[in-house]
Enzyme design. Structure first.
Site, mmCIF file in Angstrom:
data_model
loop_
_atom_site.group_PDB
_atom_site.id
_atom_site.type_symbol
_atom_site.label_atom_id
_atom_site.label_comp_id
_atom_site.label_asym_id
_atom_site.label_seq_id
_atom_site.Cartn_x
_atom_site.Cartn_y
_atom_site.Cartn_z
ATOM 1 N N HIS A 164 42.427 -17.511 -41.249
ATOM 2 C CA HIS A 164 43.638 -17.644 -42.056
ATOM 3 C C HIS A 164 44.870 -17.650 -41.158
ATOM 4 O O HIS A 164 45.642 -16.690 -41.129
ATOM 5 C CB HIS A 164 43.737 -16.494 -43.059
ATOM 6 C CG HIS A 164 42.651 -16.473 -44.081
ATOM 7 N ND1 HIS A 164 41.384 -15.998 -43.824
ATOM 8 C CD2 HIS A 164 42.649 -16.861 -45.380
ATOM 9 C CE1 HIS A 164 40.653 -16.082 -44.927
ATOM 10 N NE2 HIS A 164 41.396 -16.599 -45.888
ATOM 11 N N GLU A 204 36.911 -12.671 -39.073
ATOM 12 C CA GLU A 204 38.336 -12.762 -39.390
ATOM 13 C C GLU A 204 38.509 -12.272 -40.814
ATOM 14 O O GLU A 204 37.548 -12.093 -41.552
ATOM 15 C CB GLU A 204 38.842 -14.198 -39.236
ATOM 16 C CG GLU A 204 38.192 -15.207 -40.170
ATOM 17 C CD GLU A 204 38.956 -15.407 -41.475
ATOM 18 O OE1 GLU A 204 40.183 -15.223 -41.496
ATOM 19 O OE2 GLU A 204 38.320 -15.727 -42.480
ATOM 20 N N SER A 219 36.952 -18.705 -45.489
ATOM 21 C CA SER A 219 37.413 -17.671 -46.394
ATOM 22 C C SER A 219 36.298 -17.322 -47.378
ATOM 23 O O SER A 219 35.210 -16.933 -46.967
ATOM 24 C CB SER A 219 38.704 -18.116 -47.108
ATOM 25 O OG SER A 219 39.312 -17.032 -47.766
#
Length: 307
Positions: free
Chosen positions: A277, A212, A116
């Site tokens: 995620h 992502e 992330s």
């Protein structure tokens, strides 16, 4: 793109430091994560400021200087074998320029894990330390704490990386074909935000790019991809692997967008590789040579993530 230096795998009893380079960490989730690590026969130590919260900017886990100091001290501590991020959020970009990269290089290679917002640090560790890092679940992450698949894949990568050298996708190829390159990537919005910074790669040439994101509307994803394309950052990329898009446009609408923006690269593009995620997120090493077979839906590492 060259392969990077692989850190040593972990052994039972290894000391692992937990740091919070980005957002604030709920104490109960941190404690649950520490219990998981202890169950793996690891010796987790918590950096001093992990549970801090910035007095003005509540989205930060304490002051920039303190978050940077926690990471640097953990990395330079010779008793620490790995550094695990507690969570993402936002804030890693704010500390990249505060770290003493020469001191961290001198401390030698060790395992680094996160994803992330930690994408900014994956880029910095690659450019400043030349080191393989692990894009994987974080110690206080909800998906990690509640999902055995995510835990076991990270555990295998840390202790027995030769057992997880092939990742299998759950979807059909967006663009068929096979390609070899060096893995890199992370959260799409962070890669776009890193453009032009001194701690980021100049581009993805020679790479197998893993992408992502979470909670982004379609037009924002379009904007990030278009920015990377216009900047020339995707020139020479060998292949693209797509992970999760949790909370983004429904897949029926997202697939045409990804095909539109990535299809013109002329390289294989494979979907649904299960990193990012999502529940059961897989751990993907960045900086290792690998082969992508989009038709078979496999990523095969040329060597284990850790030596």
């Amino acid at each position: 793109m060259k392969t990077l230096l692989r850190p040593a795998r972990l052994a039972p009893g290894a000391r692992v430091a937990v740091v919070a380079p980005s957002g604030p960490v709920p104490e109960e989730r941190l404690q649950a994560g520490l219990d998981v690590l202890r169950g793996w026969d690891l010796d987790p130590v918590v950096a001093p400021h992990v549970l801090d919260r910035h007095g003005t900017f509540g989205y930060l886990a304490g002051a920039d200087a303190d978050r940077a100091a926690d990471l640097e001290r953990a990395w330079c501590d010779p008793s620490v074998d790995a550094v695990l991020c507690a969570r993402g959020g936002y804030g890693a970009q704010r500390i990249a320029g505060l770290l003493d990269w020469e001191a961290m290089r001198a401390a030698g290679p060790k395992v680094f894990v996160g994803f992330s917002d930690i994408t900014a640090l994956h880029e910095a560790f690659a450019t400043r330390l030349g080191l393989v890092t692990l894009h994987g679940p974080m110690a206080a992450g909800v998906d990690f704490l509640k999902n055995g698949r995510a835990q076991e894949h990270l555990r295998a990568t840390l202790f027995a990386p030769e057992t997880v050298t092939t990742l299998v996708s759950g979807g059909a190829p967006l663009v068929p074909g096979r390609a070899r390159g060096v893995t890199l990537g992370g959260c799409l919005s962070l890669l776009a935000a890193e453009l032009g910074t001194p701690h980021a790669r100049p581009g993805a040439r020679g790479g197998l790019l893993c992408l992502e994101d979470v909670g982004e509307e379609a037009y924002r994803l379009d904007r990030y991809l278009t920015q990377l394309l216009r900047a020339g950052w995707l020139d020479g990329v060998r292949g693209v692997l797509l992970g999760s898009w949790e909370g983004c446009e429904p897949r029926a609408g997202l697939r045409p967008l990804l095909a539109d923006r990535l299809g013109g690269l002329g390289v294989p593009v494979a979907e649904e590789f299960g990193f990012g995620h999502c529940a059961g997120a897989l751990t993907v090493p960045f900086g290792v040579a690998a082969e992508l077979d989009a038709d078979a839906g496999t990523l095969t590492l040329a060597e284990p993530a850790l030596r």
